[in-house]
Design an enzyme around this catalytic site. Structure first.
Site, PDB file in Angstrom:
ATOM      1  N   ALA A  43       0.837  -1.197   0.000  1.00 54.33           N
ATOM      2  CA  ALA A  43       0.000   0.000   0.000  1.00 54.33           C
ATOM      3  C   ALA A  43       0.874   1.250   0.000  1.00 54.33           C
ATOM      4  CB  ALA A  43      -0.920   0.011   1.217  1.00 54.33           C
ATOM      5  N   PHE A  44       0.283   2.359  -0.383  1.00 54.96           N
ATOM      6  CA  PHE A  44       1.062   3.575  -0.612  1.00 54.96           C
ATOM      7  C   PHE A  44       1.715   4.116   0.662  1.00 54.96           C
ATOM      8  CE2 PHE A  44      -1.688   6.940   1.041  1.00 54.96           C
ATOM      9  CZ  PHE A  44      -0.872   8.076   1.024  1.00 54.96           C
ATOM     10  N   LYS A  45       1.142   3.819   1.823  1.00 57.27           N
ATOM     11  CA  LYS A  45       1.713   4.369   3.053  1.00 57.27           C
ATOM     12  C   LYS A  45       3.139   3.885   3.307  1.00 57.27           C
ATOM     13  CE  LYS A  45      -2.523   5.877   5.115  1.00 57.27           C
ATOM     14  NZ  LYS A  45      -3.426   5.510   3.994  1.00 57.27           N
ATOM     15  N   ASP A  46       3.519   2.777   2.679  1.00 52.68           N
ATOM     16  CA  ASP A  46       4.908   2.307   2.814  1.00 52.68           C
ATOM     17  C   ASP A  46       5.916   3.338   2.313  1.00 52.68           C
ATOM     18  OD1 ASP A  46       4.265  -0.229   3.847  1.00 52.68           O
ATOM     19  OD2 ASP A  46       4.062  -1.101   1.844  1.00 52.68           O
ATOM     20  N   LEU A  50       6.247   5.521   5.316  1.00 51.91           N
ATOM     21  CA  LEU A  50       6.550   4.924   6.626  1.00 51.91           C
ATOM     22  C   LEU A  50       7.850   4.133   6.650  1.00 51.91           C
ATOM     23  CD1 LEU A  50       2.964   4.138   7.849  1.00 51.91           C
ATOM     24  CD2 LEU A  50       4.587   5.745   8.851  1.00 51.91           C
TER      25      LEU A  50
END
Ligand SMILES: *Cc1c(COP(=O)(O)O)cnc(C)c1O
Length: 513
Positions: A122-125, A128
């Site tokens: 997912a894009f939050k990687d 993060l």
């Protein structure tokens, strides 16, 4: 020399007080409830952009961008390069965020920016992975010469409704002097989401399955943050979407994909971004203000459409109930990062460039939001916002239709499968392609998750197609394997703050970090 874009202030402050990059990363939220922003956005010349940046790798580009916002005195060049290298070495694509160009093949210039090649799909990687390394870097520097008992440690506590907890866990797993506790509602997240979070073997990570709802989990986390005594004992930290470093890390893919779409030249580009808390698209705003010649940033929302309503009416109003949609990561009542944009709008269109005055205006808006549930801004502010943004609202039925349509019409690659968040953006893109009717425009539609993470929505849209199979067409081997791994779950029998606190303390003692 520290430049003006390397010092930070709160969106609600009307004093001269400023903070360093390290302070804003570690602190997260400002003490006055505002968000940290660099009051001045650095300008990059067209020569630098198209003569130099256009040919850089993702990692090299990330370095150039971050350097503008982080003083050398805080992180020297070699350390920053190494942080970036390590953060993106966990991605499965050498481009980190590859662009699927012209997916429909019919010259409408619809490109899909795949942001899901990191460890949790997912894009939050993208943010993060970097933020986790940054936390560790700052902490290790503080702790360098300290004896064990004096070392500063951080206990990260968060709640998730399923899709975002894993990105935080994968960002922080194995990091020195940091422990992570993620609460989620028992039985209310999908098997794949639970497997992703609970099969991480690192001893500094513990998921807590809480008997209750997501709101219960979030309330407990908020209460723990407000618990002064527990906080001072355990140094409770957060990695939520308001951390400035996340916005910073996300700027890279706007530049990188622009150059990929246009072949490194100036072109007409619209970015279409499935939005919830406004963190993703805000990074695009910074890219545009830095000088990337972007035509428009398009906010694509689901039925939780506070942003779409604001741009149409000038009134920012919290809805009383969140709509449950096919794109749960965008199911929000308030877009927390939107406050950052409002600050720049206040500064440019109401405060004549005065940062202190902008803080005062922003503060009064959010006071009104708290007391009256809404506020209305001047027409000049909306007109200003519309220079850079437009918005589209997409219903559940349209989301599902978009998944079907792309499966049918795509040629590069064939049978391209969208996750429901990406589908909200693609639906908005197709509307614009039809109304703009301009073959010279490029549409970069951001893909924020791999379809395997949202099996129900994808299967509901595609299961009627002969030959479609989730197992064969969607599920990556790496995720399939998760179901065979050992799970580490701590069950919390009651949604109760004191109980959660005691479980955290017990587990912390066992972790022995
Ligand atoms: C978080 C998230 C979004 C929304 O991004 P914001 O930065 O909150 O606007 C969209 N899609 C997915 C899959 C997400 O996880």
């Amino acid at each position: 020399m520290v430049s003006p874009s390397q010092v930070y202030r709160s969106t609600r402050s009307s004093t001269e007080e400023s903070k360093s990059f390290e302070e804003v990363v570690i602190q997260g939220l400002a003490a006055d409830g505002g968000l940290f922003i660099p009051p001045s956005i650095p300008a990059v010349s067209q020569e630098t952009l198209f003569g130099k940046w256009a040919s850089l790798s993702f990692q090299e580009l990330a370095f150039e961008i971050m350097r503008l916002y982080i003083a050398k005195e805080e992180i020297p060049d070699s350390d920053l390069k190494s942080l970036i290298q390590r953060s993106y070495s966990t991605f499965r694509s050498s481009d980190v965020t590859p662009l699927a160009k012209n997916v429909t093949g019919n010259e409408d210039n619809l490109h899909i920016l795949e942001l899901f090649h990191g460890p949790t799909y997912a894009f939050k990687d993208v943010a993060l992975q970097f933020v986790g390394n940054l936390f560790e870097y700052f902490l290790q520097r503080t702790n360098k010469d300290l004896p064990t008992e004096k070392r500063k440690k951080i206990t990260v506590v968060g709640a998730t409704s399923g899709d975002t907890g894993s990105a935080a866990i994968y960002g922080l797993r194995g990091k020195k002097d940091i422990s992570v506790f993620i609460l989620y509602p028992t039985g209310r997240i999908s098997p794949i989401q639970e497997e992703q979070m609970t099969t991480v073997p690192d001893k500094n990570v513990q998921t807590l399955s809480v008997k209750g709802t997501f709101d219960n989990c979030q309330d407990i986390v908020k209460a723990i943050f407000g618990d002064k005594e527990f906080n001072s004992r355990h140094n409770v930290g957060a990695v939520n979407s308001i951390n400035w470093a996340r916005i910073l890390a996300q700027m890279t893919y706007y530049f990188y994909s622009y150059f990929q779409a246009t072949g490194g030249k100036t072109g007409k580009v619209k970015f279409v971004v499935p939005s919830g808390n406004f963190g993703d698209i805000l990074a695009g705003y910074f890219a545009k203000k830095m000088g990337l010649p972007v035509e428009k940033l398009v906010i694509a929302t689901n039925e939780n459409d506070i942003l779409d309503r604001f741009l149409k009416s000038g009134t920012y109003e919290r809805s009383d109930k969140v709509a449950v949609t096919l794109s749960p990561a965008m199911d929000i009542l308030i877009s927390s990062n939107f406050e950052r944009l409002l600050w720049y709008l206040a500064k440019d269109y109401e405060a004549n460039g005065d940062s202190l005055k902008a803080g005062k205006i922003c503060n009064s808006w959010f006071e009104q939001l708290k007391t009256q549930g809404k506020f209305t801004v001047d027409k000049a502010i909306i007109a200003g916002a519309l220079n850079d943004f437009s918005s589209e609202r997409v219903s559940n039925a349209q989301t599902s239709e978009s998944i079907k349509k792309m499966y049918k019409v795509s040629v590069n690659p064939e049978k391209y499968i969208l996750d429901p968040h990406t589908a909200v953006g693609v639906c908005a893109s197709e509307r614009l392609i039809a109304t703009d009717n301009d073959k010279s425009l490029h549409y970069i539609s951001l893909s924020t998750a791999h379809p395997a993470k949202f099996a129900d929505a994808v299967n509901a849209a595609l299961s009627t197609y002969a030959g479609y199979s989730f197992e064969n067409d969607v599920l990556p081997a790496e995720l399939k394997k998760l179901s065979t791994l050992k799970k580490k779950i701590k069950l919390v029998e009651k949604a109760d703050k004191e109980l959660v606190k005691s479980v955290i303390e017990e587990e912390l003692a066992k972790m022995d970090l």
